[in-house]
Design a protein around this motif. Structure first.
Motif, PDB file in Angstrom:
ATOM      1  N   GLY A 158       0.814  -1.212   0.000  1.00  0.00           N
ATOM      2  CA  GLY A 158       0.000   0.000   0.000  1.00  0.00           C
ATOM      3  C   GLY A 158       0.847   1.262   0.000  1.00  0.00           C
ATOM      4  N   MET A 159       2.003   1.223   0.686  1.00  0.00           N
ATOM      5  CA  MET A 159       2.904   2.371   0.674  1.00  0.00           C
ATOM      6  C   MET A 159       3.512   2.578  -0.707  1.00  0.00           C
ATOM      7  SD  MET A 159       4.831   2.490   4.375  1.00  0.00           S
ATOM      8  CE  MET A 159       5.413   0.809   4.445  1.00  0.00           C
ATOM      9  N   LEU A 160       3.752   1.493  -1.435  1.00  0.00           N
ATOM     10  CA  LEU A 160       4.246   1.628  -2.806  1.00  0.00           C
ATOM     11  C   LEU A 160       3.220   2.350  -3.672  1.00  0.00           C
ATOM     12  CD1 LEU A 160       5.831  -1.888  -3.516  1.00  0.00           C
ATOM     13  CD2 LEU A 160       7.004   0.223  -2.860  1.00  0.00           C
ATOM     14  N   VAL A 161       1.970   1.980  -3.536  1.00  0.00           N
ATOM     15  CA  VAL A 161       0.908   2.639  -4.304  1.00  0.00           C
ATOM     16  C   VAL A 161       0.850   4.120  -3.953  1.00  0.00           C
ATOM     17  CG1 VAL A 161      -1.577   2.718  -4.732  1.00  0.00           C
ATOM     18  CG2 VAL A 161      -0.421   0.509  -4.527  1.00  0.00           C
ATOM     19  N   ALA A 162       0.952   4.445  -2.667  1.00  0.00           N
ATOM     20  CA  ALA A 162       0.911   5.846  -2.244  1.00  0.00           C
ATOM     21  C   ALA A 162       2.080   6.631  -2.817  1.00  0.00           C
ATOM     22  CB  ALA A 162       0.908   5.923  -0.719  1.00  0.00           C
ATOM     23  N   SER A 163       3.258   6.011  -2.895  1.00  0.00           N
ATOM     24  CA  SER A 163       4.416   6.720  -3.436  1.00  0.00           C
ATOM     25  C   SER A 163       4.222   7.031  -4.912  1.00  0.00           C
ATOM     26  CB  SER A 163       5.690   5.893  -3.229  1.00  0.00           C
ATOM     27  OG  SER A 163       5.710   4.737  -4.054  1.00  0.00           O
ATOM     28  N   VAL A 164       3.575   6.115  -5.649  1.00  0.00           N
ATOM     29  CA  VAL A 164       3.273   6.370  -7.059  1.00  0.00           C
ATOM     30  C   VAL A 164       2.235   7.481  -7.180  1.00  0.00           C
ATOM     31  CG1 VAL A 164       2.236   5.379  -9.134  1.00  0.00           C
ATOM     32  CG2 VAL A 164       3.903   4.051  -7.816  1.00  0.00           C
ATOM     33  N   ARG A 165       1.201   7.398  -6.376  1.00  0.00           N
ATOM     34  CA  ARG A 165       0.113   8.380  -6.441  1.00  0.00           C
ATOM     35  C   ARG A 165       0.614   9.785  -6.125  1.00  0.00           C
ATOM     36  NH1 ARG A 165      -2.801   6.374  -2.627  1.00  0.00           N
ATOM     37  NH2 ARG A 165      -2.134   7.812  -1.001  1.00  0.00           N
ATOM     38  N   GLU A 166       1.485   9.885  -5.127  1.00  0.00           N
ATOM     39  CA  GLU A 166       1.926  11.186  -4.657  1.00  0.00           C
ATOM     40  C   GLU A 166       3.216  11.650  -5.296  1.00  0.00           C
ATOM     41  OE1 GLU A 166       2.085  10.652  -0.450  1.00  0.00           O
ATOM     42  OE2 GLU A 166      -0.020   9.972  -0.344  1.00  0.00           O
ATOM     43  N   GLY A 167       3.804  10.806  -6.162  1.00  0.00           N
ATOM     44  CA  GLY A 167       5.014  11.200  -6.857  1.00  0.00           C
ATOM     45  C   GLY A 167       6.196  11.434  -5.940  1.00  0.00           C
ATOM     46  N   ARG A 168       6.336  10.624  -4.908  1.00  0.00           N
ATOM     47  CA  ARG A 168       7.434  10.793  -3.959  1.00  0.00           C
ATOM     48  C   ARG A 168       8.251   9.516  -3.886  1.00  0.00           C
ATOM     49  NH1 ARG A 168       5.679   7.843   0.343  1.00  0.00           N
ATOM     50  NH2 ARG A 168       3.440   7.783   0.781  1.00  0.00           N
ATOM     51  N   GLY A 169       9.331   9.570  -3.108  1.00  0.00           N
ATOM     52  CA  GLY A 169      10.195   8.417  -2.955  1.00  0.00           C
ATOM     53  C   GLY A 169       9.490   7.250  -2.300  1.00  0.00           C
ATOM     54  N   TRP A 170      10.024   6.073  -2.506  1.00  0.00           N
ATOM     55  CA  TRP A 170       9.429   4.855  -1.947  1.00  0.00           C
ATOM     56  C   TRP A 170      10.390   4.239  -0.945  1.00  0.00           C
ATOM     57  CZ3 TRP A 170      11.507  -0.144  -3.221  1.00  0.00           C
ATOM     58  CH2 TRP A 170      12.565  -0.107  -4.134  1.00  0.00           C
ATOM     59  N   ILE A 171       9.862   3.357  -0.099  1.00  0.00           N
ATOM     60  CA  ILE A 171      10.657   2.722   0.947  1.00  0.00           C
ATOM     61  C   ILE A 171      10.879   1.258   0.571  1.00  0.00           C
ATOM     62  CG2 ILE A 171      10.828   2.179   3.391  1.00  0.00           C
ATOM     63  CD1 ILE A 171       8.748   4.393   3.896  1.00  0.00           C
ATOM     64  N   PRO A 172      12.126   0.850   0.356  1.00  0.00           N
ATOM     65  CA  PRO A 172      12.400  -0.555   0.041  1.00  0.00           C
ATOM     66  C   PRO A 172      12.100  -1.475   1.224  1.00  0.00           C
ATOM     67  CG  PRO A 172      14.236   0.859  -0.604  1.00  0.00           C
ATOM     68  CD  PRO A 172      13.333   1.686   0.261  1.00  0.00           C
ATOM     69  N   ALA A 173      11.903  -2.734   0.905  1.00  0.00           N
ATOM     70  CA  ALA A 173      11.660  -3.767   1.913  1.00  0.00           C
ATOM     71  C   ALA A 173      12.913  -4.600   2.122  1.00  0.00           C
ATOM     72  CB  ALA A 173      10.512  -4.666   1.472  1.00  0.00           C
ATOM     73  N   MET A 174      12.984  -5.202   3.302  1.00  0.00           N
ATOM     74  CA  MET A 174      14.020  -6.192   3.560  1.00  0.00           C
ATOM     75  C   MET A 174      13.457  -7.256   4.486  1.00  0.00           C
ATOM     76  SD  MET A 174      16.731  -4.331   6.194  1.00  0.00           S
ATOM     77  CE  MET A 174      17.960  -5.579   5.767  1.00  0.00           C
ATOM     78  N   GLY A 175      14.221  -8.325   4.692  1.00  0.00           N
ATOM     79  CA  GLY A 175      13.823  -9.392   5.592  1.00  0.00           C
ATOM     80  C   GLY A 175      15.005  -9.851   6.420  1.00  0.00           C
ATOM     81  N   ASN A 176      14.747 -10.220   7.679  1.00  0.00           N
ATOM     82  CA  ASN A 176      15.791 -10.644   8.597  1.00  0.00           C
ATOM     83  C   ASN A 176      15.255 -11.732   9.518  1.00  0.00           C
ATOM     84  OD1 ASN A 176      17.770  -8.462   7.879  1.00  0.00           O
ATOM     85  ND2 ASN A 176      16.164  -7.148   8.730  1.00  0.00           N
ATOM     86  N   SER A 177      16.172 -12.449  10.155  1.00  0.00           N
ATOM     87  CA  SER A 177      15.751 -13.600  10.961  1.00  0.00           C
ATOM     88  C   SER A 177      15.275 -13.220  12.357  1.00  0.00           C
ATOM     89  CB  SER A 177      16.909 -14.588  11.095  1.00  0.00           C
ATOM     90  OG  SER A 177      17.925 -14.083  11.954  1.00  0.00           O
ATOM     91  N   ASP A 178      15.857 -12.150  12.954  1.00  0.00           N
ATOM     92  CA  ASP A 178      15.577 -11.819  14.359  1.00  0.00           C
ATOM     93  C   ASP A 178      15.882 -13.016  15.261  1.00  0.00           C
ATOM     94  OD1 ASP A 178      14.826 -10.356  16.558  1.00  0.00           O
ATOM     95  OD2 ASP A 178      12.699 -10.222  16.053  1.00  0.00           O
ATOM     96  N   ALA A 179      16.905 -13.791  14.905  1.00  0.00           N
ATOM     97  CA  ALA A 179      17.239 -14.998  15.658  1.00  0.00           C
ATOM     98  C   ALA A 179      17.802 -14.638  17.028  1.00  0.00           C
ATOM     99  CB  ALA A 179      18.237 -15.838  14.875  1.00  0.00           C
ATOM    100  N   HIS A 180      17.351 -15.353  18.047  1.00  0.00           N
ATOM    101  CA  HIS A 180      17.782 -15.133  19.423  1.00  0.00           C
ATOM    102  C   HIS A 180      18.549 -16.325  20.002  1.00  0.00           C
ATOM    103  CE1 HIS A 180      14.984 -11.754  19.334  1.00  0.00           C
ATOM    104  NE2 HIS A 180      15.378 -11.394  20.537  1.00  0.00           N
ATOM    105  N   ARG A 181      18.084 -17.521  19.715  1.00  0.00           N
ATOM    106  CA  ARG A 181      18.631 -18.707  20.390  1.00  0.00           C
ATOM    107  C   ARG A 181      18.264 -19.932  19.577  1.00  0.00           C
ATOM    108  NH1 ARG A 181      14.365 -16.541  22.716  1.00  0.00           N
ATOM    109  NH2 ARG A 181      15.624 -15.362  24.208  1.00  0.00           N
ATOM    110  N   HIS A 182      18.853 -21.066  19.928  1.00  0.00           N
ATOM    111  CA  HIS A 182      18.484 -22.329  19.297  1.00  0.00           C
ATOM    112  C   HIS A 182      17.016 -22.635  19.629  1.00  0.00           C
ATOM    113  CE1 HIS A 182      19.002 -26.401  17.765  1.00  0.00           C
ATOM    114  NE2 HIS A 182      18.331 -26.827  18.832  1.00  0.00           N
ATOM    115  N   PRO A 183      16.200 -23.009  18.637  1.00  0.00           N
ATOM    116  CA  PRO A 183      16.561 -23.388  17.272  1.00  0.00           C
ATOM    117  C   PRO A 183      16.308 -22.284  16.232  1.00  0.00           C
ATOM    118  CG  PRO A 183      14.375 -24.192  17.747  1.00  0.00           C
ATOM    119  CD  PRO A 183      14.818 -23.421  18.967  1.00  0.00           C
ATOM    120  N   ASP A 184      16.268 -21.008  16.633  1.00  0.00           N
ATOM    121  CA  ASP A 184      16.021 -19.935  15.667  1.00  0.00           C
ATOM    122  C   ASP A 184      17.063 -19.993  14.552  1.00  0.00           C
ATOM    123  OD1 ASP A 184      14.147 -19.209  17.519  1.00  0.00           O
ATOM    124  OD2 ASP A 184      15.160 -17.362  18.151  1.00  0.00           O
TER     125      ASP A 184
END
Length: 503
Positions: free
Chosen positions: A336-362
């Motif tokens: 939805g933020m991507l659509v808003a960036s197109v509509r408003e003609g402004r910069g967009w925010i890229p996505a990323m993914g991470n594990s947030d691993a804390h301990r076994h078995p993460d």
């Protein structure tokens, strides 16, 4: 040993510039001369925090000259509460004689609720705390009543000062900002990890070994509300692993990963969205060379849901750990933020993914962000992430090549823009390896406009789709596992940042 009872009548409310906090009556120790023979002195403080307590409670401790070590231990009661009612949870940390001012220099450590005691001296400190001299003056034990039961939160704090000559101060050693890369290439990373320097259970050495096993080229340290781990990663970095330094700034209104900050950078977390302070500390992250990455924005744990808005975000963590319903909501919100960036003609925010691993078995590296960077350096990785030249994969087994082509040989990759006229034909091509029995989907500002047949058990395949810039302002790709419950989509195996279409 001396005991004291800090009842509610002895507290005073004060304001730290952003939010109300609570200060208790101070704890005093005799002078060094009076206790030279004893070698150490202990004070015990007891009290009860009521429901509705401020986010932070400070216990001043008057530290005399000649102290070699300060040690703090605490306990608190956890009475039974009705189903659906929050019980007691009390975090702890400490500030030194330089004070508790927001963004100030007094911070000396935080362990949240992960430890029941800690110590600090010149040559060493409990993980999560900063070693250094224990100087004369007023120190502040910081309590964070995360949740308080209806019965209140009775606590007991024991402070022990040990006298004597301080040990030799530790000179911190930090990991290099460059590893041996492959030039301009795709590099795999996991930028949200926890060791025993906050509430994780793994050592930096164990995390580094798991990162290498997961096929990662870079990682980012992100301990909750402390930079204490920064000086403990140099031995784990190498030509094959770039270690970035950061912090998971854990507020009561959401968490943000400070990604790739300068060594020794501390970012304060003692504010809520209503205090209008986040912008200041987001800028501080950037001034220290880091990226601002809101973490798990739709997580369901108390205080984890992101409430600061995304105006200061450089990247957003859309996928956190094994894929679940909160990630699906984050993905839809980001789209939805991507659509808003197109509509408003402004910069967009890229996505990323991470594990947030804390301990076994993460699992470390589930998921991982695969970024196109000029080299394996801090600056190049950050530049690639901020530009959105990246995709997110569930493991090192999954690889994608996603490109859009125009009618005259024009082409653009992930995070780029294909500059074609609105009616020009565009061909979108996704090449996949390592995704057996998955389905590819092309998602635009209109929604899912193309779904491929199931990929073969080999996990490799090529999917093409034709469109125009008038029909699709952007196209991004998803790889989905088979759905467990129709008609809901299956869990993600991978997804890309968008390619924008049009001039």
């Amino acid at each position: 040993m001396c005991e004291d009872d800090h009842g509610i009548a002895r507290r005073a409310l004060f304001v730290t510039g952003a939010a109300a906090a609570l200060t208790l009556g101070s704890v005093s120790f005799p002078s060094e001369a009076a206790d030279a023979a004893a070698g150490h002195e202990t004070r015990t403080v007891r009290g009860t925090l009521p429901t509705g307590s401020p986010d932070f409670v400070y216990l001043p401790v008057e530290v005399p000259d000649g102290v070699r070590e300060i040690k703090v231990a605490y306990t608190y009661e956890k009475p039974s509460v009705p189903a659906g009612t929050a019980g007691n949870a009390l975090d702890i940390g400490i500030f030194d004689q330089r004070g508790t001012e927001l963004g100030g220099k007094g911070f000396r450590g935080w362990s949240g609720g992960a430890r029941t005691e800690f110590f600090i001296r010149a040559d060493d400190a409990t993980p999560g705390y900063i070693p250094g001299p224990v100087r004369e003056g007023t120190w502040y034990i910081a309590l964070g009543p995360y949740t308080v039961a209806p019965q209140g939160l009775p606590y007991e704090i024991t402070i022990t000062l040990t006298y004597g000559e301080p040990g030799a101060a530790v000179k911190p050693k930090y990991p290099p900002t460059r590893a041996k890369g492959r030039g301009r290439a795709w590099y795999r990373g996991d930028c949200h990890l926890h060791s025993w320097y906050s509430d994780g259970r793994r050592t930096p050495a164990e995390i580094a070994a798991l990162a290498r096993e997961a096929g990662l080229d870079f990682i980012n340290t992100s301990e909750h509300n402390t930079h204490a781990a920064h000086a403990h990663w140099a031995d784990e970095a190498g030509d094959d692993l770039l270690v970035l330094l950061g912090e998971e700034v854990t507020t009561r209104n959401g968490h943000v990963v400070a990604l790739g900050t300068d060594p020794g950078t501390f970012i304060d977390w003692r504010y809520r969205a209503r205090d209008n302070r986040f912008g200041k500390y987001a800028r501080e992250i950037r001034r220290s060379g880091g990226l601002v990455v809101p973490a798990h924005p739709h997580a369901t744990c108390i205080g984890c849901n992101w409430k600061f808005g995304f105006g200061e975000a450089d990247v957003v963590e859309v996928w956190n750990g094994p894929y679940g319903p909160d990630d699906e909501v984050s993905l839809a919100d980001w789209d939805g933020m991507l659509v808003a960036s197109v509509r408003e003609g402004r910069g967009w925010i890229p996505a990323m993914g991470n594990s947030d691993a804390h301990r076994h078995p993460d699992p470390v590296g589930t998921p991982q962000t695969v970024v196109l960077a000029d080299d394996l350096t801090r600056e190049s990785i950050q530049e690639g992430l901020k530009a959105g030249r990246s995709y997110i994969a569930e493991s090192k087994s999954v690889s994608l090549d996603f490109t859009a082509y125009g009618p005259k040989g024009e082409h653009a990759g992930i995070g780029g823009r294909l500059k074609v006229d609105r009616d020009d034909p565009v061909t979108v091509r996704l090449e996949v390896t390592g995704a057996p029995r998955c389905t590819a989907r092309f998602v635009t500002d209109q929604g899912v406009l193309h779904t491929s047949p199931v990929l073969p058990v080999s996990g490799s395949g090529t999917v093409e789709w034709r469109t125009t810039a008038q029909y699709a302002a952007y196209v991004r790709a998803e790889l989905r596992h088979e759905a467990a419950v129709a008609p809901l989509p299956g869990a993600l195996a991978a997804f890309t940042n968008p390619i924008f279409l049009g001039r």
